[in-house]
Design a protein around this motif. Structure first.
Motif, PDB file in Angstrom:
ATOM      1  N   ALA A   1       0.830  -1.200   0.000  1.00 16.24           N
ATOM      2  CA  ALA A   1       0.000   0.000   0.000  1.00 16.24           C
ATOM      3  C   ALA A   1       0.870   1.258   0.000  1.00 16.24           C
ATOM      4  O   ALA A   1       0.602   2.216  -0.739  1.00 16.24           O
ATOM      5  CB  ALA A   1      -0.921  -0.001   1.210  1.00 16.24           C
TER       6      ALA A   1
ATOM      7  N   SER B   1      -8.896   3.094   4.782  1.00 18.91           N
ATOM      8  CA  SER B   1      -8.978   1.838   5.548  1.00 18.91           C
ATOM      9  C   SER B   1      -9.667   0.752   4.751  1.00 18.91           C
ATOM     10  O   SER B   1     -10.553   1.021   3.930  1.00 18.91           O
ATOM     11  CB  SER B   1      -9.733   2.077   6.845  1.00 18.91           C
ATOM     12  N   ALA B   2      -9.226  -0.481   5.007  1.00 21.90           N
ATOM     13  CA  ALA B   2      -9.933  -1.633   4.435  1.00 21.90           C
ATOM     14  C   ALA B   2     -11.151  -1.993   5.288  1.00 21.90           C
ATOM     15  O   ALA B   2     -11.897  -2.889   4.950  1.00 21.90           O
ATOM     16  CB  ALA B   2      -8.996  -2.826   4.336  1.00 21.90           C
ATOM     17  N   HIS B   3     -11.304  -1.304   6.437  1.00 18.27           N
ATOM     18  CA  HIS B   3     -12.573  -1.419   7.202  1.00 18.27           C
ATOM     19  C   HIS B   3     -13.578  -0.596   6.445  1.00 18.27           C
ATOM     20  O   HIS B   3     -13.592   0.617   6.544  1.00 18.27           O
ATOM     21  CB  HIS B   3     -12.419  -0.839   8.610  1.00 18.27           C
ATOM     22  N   SER B   4     -14.420  -1.233   5.671  1.00 22.56           N
ATOM     23  CA  SER B   4     -15.199  -0.427   4.739  1.00 22.56           C
ATOM     24  C   SER B   4     -16.696  -0.695   4.853  1.00 22.56           C
ATOM     25  O   SER B   4     -17.428  -0.615   3.902  1.00 22.56           O
ATOM     26  CB  SER B   4     -14.726  -0.693   3.320  1.00 22.56           C
TER      27      SER B   4
ATOM     28  N   LYS C   1     -10.476   1.211   1.043  1.00 25.38           N
ATOM     29  CA  LYS C   1      -9.571   0.348   0.299  1.00 25.38           C
ATOM     30  C   LYS C   1     -10.325  -0.880  -0.156  1.00 25.38           C
ATOM     31  O   LYS C   1     -11.163  -1.382   0.639  1.00 25.38           O
ATOM     32  CB  LYS C   1      -8.412  -0.112   1.206  1.00 25.38           C
ATOM     33  N   PRO C   2     -10.131  -1.468  -1.288  1.00 24.43           N
ATOM     34  CA  PRO C   2      -9.242  -0.928  -2.341  1.00 24.43           C
ATOM     35  C   PRO C   2      -9.880   0.294  -3.016  1.00 24.43           C
ATOM     36  O   PRO C   2     -11.104   0.425  -2.984  1.00 24.43           O
ATOM     37  CB  PRO C   2      -9.133  -2.097  -3.309  1.00 24.43           C
ATOM     38  N   PHE C   3      -9.056   1.154  -3.582  1.00 24.34           N
ATOM     39  CA  PHE C   3      -9.615   2.383  -4.152  1.00 24.34           C
ATOM     40  C   PHE C   3      -9.167   2.525  -5.610  1.00 24.34           C
ATOM     41  O   PHE C   3      -8.157   1.942  -6.026  1.00 24.34           O
ATOM     42  CB  PHE C   3      -9.169   3.591  -3.343  1.00 24.34           C
ATOM     43  N   ARG C   4      -9.948   3.309  -6.362  1.00 22.45           N
ATOM     44  CA  ARG C   4      -9.527   3.696  -7.699  1.00 22.45           C
ATOM     45  C   ARG C   4      -8.442   4.739  -7.537  1.00 22.45           C
ATOM     46  O   ARG C   4      -8.556   5.616  -6.675  1.00 22.45           O
ATOM     47  CB  ARG C   4     -10.707   4.296  -8.477  1.00 22.45           C
ATOM     48  N   LEU C   5      -7.422   4.668  -8.378  1.00 15.27           N
ATOM     49  CA  LEU C   5      -6.307   5.614  -8.276  1.00 15.27           C
ATOM     50  C   LEU C   5      -6.812   7.044  -8.440  1.00 15.27           C
ATOM     51  O   LEU C   5      -6.372   7.964  -7.754  1.00 15.27           O
ATOM     52  CB  LEU C   5      -5.264   5.287  -9.336  1.00 15.27           C
TER      53      LEU C   5
END
Lengths: 785, 124
Positions: free
Chosen positions: B17, B84-87, B106-110
């Motif tokens: 990351a 956060s990956a706590h989504s 997370k995951p995210f678009r750039l």
């Protein structure tokens, strides 16, 4: 006139003598006659005057004529004779008068004496009279006349027998015969005299034969004493005594009251006695008891009276109730006419007396006495009835109280004897006084065992239970009626739960006299409630587990998604970079590596989860074969060392460790997991030691590190899924959080156990066992033998 | 106008990351500072005073939220974006309530990462 008459007579004689010129001697008899007559008249002065005149008349002529001396002498002599006669007569007359006066005086005295005697007889409180030998009345004094109810004139027409009641006549007649014959001089008896109005008077009679009188025939003196007052007094006394006897001996009002009423009828005049009780609502008087001589008519009246409740103030009994005082209807013929009075009259009743039955100032009933004759109660009867009314009242109250007491005692006895609950009566100092049949049956002991052994045990059990519940001990004063439950064995050796409820029973001064202990067999209840409590507890645990599972599941999802998204962040980000192009070749290669690693990680995570799910649901199949544990351990060390971690590996392997029966791949999974963990949680320069040895029928394998250790609060949870220790530096150590859970599952599927020892900061030791093959086990035994 | 001095502190324990963010943000013209755990993040934030912080939550030592609290205590105006990956949706609310200026799942678009940073940079 009469006084002049002698002088006139003298003058006439003198005149005739003078005319005749006769000698005084001729006229002398005449003079003498006058003087005698006058002297008889007892008047001395007149007599002297008449004598003087007569003497002068005799002397006058001779003296006046100066007659011869002889004539004069003769005249003087004659005069002296006259005077002498007069004097003699006078003396005689005086004597005669005195004697007459004396006689008169005696007669007067006699008359007075007779009057006194008469008065005395009349005023005597006893009747006195005289009859002749045949009993014919000669005379009687006033009291006797009063007793016999006849006038004196009527009486003398009758005989003693005729005034005597028929029943006593024969005895009287016999007595009279004896008296007449002289065989008896005195007869004394109690008989009744009959009055003309038909009533009878009880008398005490004494007949005495008097000796011959001047008239000749002897007479009988009759003395009678009216006994009716004494009889009444006796009857009242007898009645009161009989009633007191009933009161003392009778067990109840129901039993005693008819006897009391009977005593009135037997001892006194009434033919009928009724007891009217005040109803509990205090509105009505009602006939409760009756006593009567057997008579259909009277029975009918009693029946009518029973159906005739009376209000306060109404009729005789109502008035008595209202006033609380005795009252009487002297003559029902003259009483205010009502239905009941009319009925009484037609039953032949003529008078009624009613008096209140009183208890502590309250009228609780009325006794009514009805007689066939007109009568009014005498003072002594009134007094006696009033007193008896109070005594009956006390008796009634006492008897009701004692009856209530007896009933209550009987009730209590019945409760004690028949109660399905065990009851024990305990003395104030703790001795068992009595145990009821239920208790003996419940505990399967006889009374003696119960008293000597079972009860003391029970009391100790009570005290222990009470002290656990912070209650008073058995003897320390049980007044709150609270219960304790104790365990007790029956005579047959069954164990029961007994619920003991103690109640102290105070004596009249309020001190505890004894204690009643209720003993219930609550075994069934208790066992049921215990089971219920257990099942509730189980339910609660199950609920808690479900909650925990639910929570674990959420947590699991949260962690799993976090793990996946973390891995995907790299995969997605670097894929996007590669896709968008414009990268150097080495950049693309590096990013490809990241993507591969994260994809691999995701794959492992999925694999672990599926493994665990299969194992937990029992769908995991084991390919059991002979496995050399040492071999696996060596491989693991070789693999770990090659991954170039700065950890030193040591091994202490039992070269003679027998073959175990297991799934080789799974055992490799267990060991590499433990070794990886040991490495992961060890600092640089740490040591990881692998040991193996035989322990009974098992191979014991240990993986020990010198790493960070496990906090005490976490050590119980390390085998739970996703219970990774995330505090301190442990947080930075990656893992699926499923490794140890899978390890434990695999070990248990082999029939072994796994456990951990750890000290925070000093490292951890994971131990697990795997069963040896039967041959291996016997080999170990041989070796140890 | 973008100021060339808009530095972004990336606090994340995951090396992949870190590299991704560093590569993307530097390419977009933002200098990047890296912290591998919470304490480092607080340390660097207070020392370097970057223009914004991209903060992971699940990190060793103190987590991202605790680090954010400590930083905000010292520098209340510091923009902090929680990545956060706590989504879960509740997580987003939780982070905003804890004081985050924005949240990036997370995951995210750039493009999303760049636009969040650009947005804060333009405000600045």
């Amino acid at each position: 006139m009469r006084r002049a008459t002698p002088f006139a007579a003298l003058a006439a004689i003198f005149a005739v003598q003078a005319l005749a010129d006769a000698q005084p001697v001729v006229a002398f008899p005449l003079y003498l006659a006058v003087v005698l007559l006058v002297s008889l008249r007892q008047n001395r002065a007149e007599s002297i005057a008449v004598v003087a005149v007569a003497a002068m008349a005799v002397l006058f002529l001779p003296l006046a004529t100066a007659g011869q001396a002889s004539d004069i002498a003769a005249a003087v002599l004659l005069a002296a004779v006259l005077i002498g006669v007069a004097i003699t007569m006078s003396v005689l007359s005086t004597h005669s008068r005195e004697s007459a006066a004396e006689t008169q005086r005696r007669l007067t005295e006699l008359a007075a004496a007779e009057r006194r005697l008469r008065a005395t007889l009349d005023s005597a409180d006893q009747g006195l009279g005289l009859v002749d030998l045949h009993g014919r009345w000669m005379q009687a004094n006033e009291p006797l006349i009063a007793i016999l109810g006849r006038s004196n004139d009527d009486l003398v027409q009758t005989t003693l027998a005729e005034v005597t009641a028929a029943k006593d006549r024969a005895a009287l007649a016999a007595a009279l015969v004896l008296l007449r014959n002289g065989d008896l001089v005195r007869w004394e008896a109690e008989i009744s005299q009959a009055r003309p109005d038909g009533t009878e008077v009880p008398v005490g009679i004494l007949v005495v034969k008097l000796p011959n009188t001047a008239t000749g025939e002897p007479v009988l003196l009759v003395q009678e004493r009216d006994n009716s007052a004494r009889r009444r007094t006796d009857a009242l006394r007898d009645c009161a005594a009989a009633i007191r006897q009933v009161i003392v001996t009778s067990p109840s009002v129901e039993h005693g009251m008819p006897q009391i009423l009977g005593a009135f009828c037997n001892s006194l005049e009434p033919k009928l006695a009724l007891y009217w009780g005040v109803d509990s609502d205090r509105q009505t008087l009602r006939v409760r008891h009756s006593s009567t001589v057997s008579s259909a008519v009277l029975e009918g009246f009693v029946h009518a009276s029973r159906g005739h409740p009376t209000a306060s103030g109404v009729g005789l009994v109502g008035r008595v109730w209202q006033a609380g005082l005795l009252a009487a209807e002297e003559d029902l013929e003259r009483a205010a006419d009502d239905k009941r009075v009319a009925a009484a009259r037609s039953a032949g009743l003529r008078s009624a007396v009613a008096f209140p039955v009183v208890d502590t100032g309250e009228v609780i009933g009325v006794v009514e006495l009805l007689a066939e004759r007109v009568r009014n109660p005498q003072d002594d009867e009134v007094t006696m009835l009033a007193g008896i009314g109070v005594e009956i009242g006390q008796f009634t109250r006492r008897s009701e109280t004692s009856q209530a007491l007896r009933r209550s005692e009987a009730d209590h006895r019945a409760i004690f004897e028949r109660s399905p609950i065990g009851i024990a009566r305990i003395s104030a100092d703790g001795e068992l006084l009595e145990a009821n049949p239920s208790l003996l049956q419940m505990l399967e002991h006889d009374a003696e065992e119960m008293r000597t052994t079972v009860w003391p045990d029970l009391m100790r059990a009570y005290d222990q239970a009470a002290s656990r519940q912070r209650k008073a001990t058995f003897l320390a004063g049980i007044t709150d009626g609270s219960s304790v439950q104790v365990r007790a064995a029956t005579g047959a050796g069954n164990w029961l739960w007994l619920q003991l409820t103690a109640t102290s029973i105070p004596d009249s001064s309020g001190r505890p006299e004894h204690v009643l202990l209720m003993i219930e067999d609550v075994t069934t209840v208790r066992e049921t409630s215990d089971k219920l409590a257990e099942s509730l507890e189980a339910q609660r645990e199950a609920n808690a587990n479900l909650e925990k599972i639910d929570h674990t599941k959420s947590e699991f999802l949260s962690i799993v998604s976090h793990e996946f998204r973390t891995a995907l962040t790299g995969i997605q980000g670097f894929s996007e970079l590669i896709r968008d192009g414009g990268l150097e070749a080495d950049e693309v290669r590096a990013y490809g590596g990241y993507i591969f690693n994260d994809a691999d990680r995701v794959n492992r995570l999925i694999g672990d989860m599926l493994d665990l799910d299969r194992m937990e649901s029992g769908r995991m199949t084991m390919r059991t074969a002979d496995v050399d544990v040492n071999d696996i351990l060596m491989e693991a060390i070789a693999r770990a060392t090659s991954s170039a971690v700065a950890v030193e590996f040591k091994s202490d392997l039992d070269p003679r460790l027998p073959i175990v029966a297991g799934d080789r791949d799974r055992l490799i999974q267990v060991i590499s997991n433990l070794v990886n963990n040991a490495v992961k949680y060890s600092p640089e320069g740490g040591t990881v030691t692998l040991t193996s040895r035989a322990e009974g029928h098992f191979a014991l394998i240990s993986v020990t590190d010198t790493g960070i250790g496990i906090p005490a609060e976490d050590i119980g949870h390390v085998f739970e899924r996703f219970r990774r220790v995330r505090s301190g530096i442990a947080q930075s150590i990656p893992g699926t959080g499923l490794g140890l859970t899978i390890v434990k599952q695999i070990v248990e599927m082999h029939g072994g156990k796994i456990w951990v020892e750890s000290a925070l900061g000093h490292g951890s030791s994971f131990h697990f066992t795997v069963p040896l093959t039967p041959e291996g086990a016997s080999a170990v035994q041989l070796r140890h033998a | 106008m973008r100021t060339p001095t808009f530095r972004v502190l990336v606090a994340d324990d995951n090396e992949v990351a870190q590299r991704l963010c560093k590569r993307v943000l530097e390419k977009a013209g933002y200098p990047v500072l890296i912290a591998a755990d919470g304490l480092q993040a607080v340390d660097i934030a207070l020392r370097e005073r970057p223009e914004m912080i991209l903060m992971d939550v699940a990190m060793p030592g103190i987590d991202g939220l605790e680090a954010m609290r400590r930083i905000k205590t010292e520098i209340p105006a510091m923009p902090i974006v929680i990545a956060s990956a706590h989504s879960m949706s509740s997580d987003r609310e939780r982070f905003l309530a804890a004081g985050a200026d924005n949240v990036l799942s997370k995951p995210f678009r750039l493009a999303d990462l760049i636009s969040i940073v650009e947005q804060l940079a333009s405000v600045k």
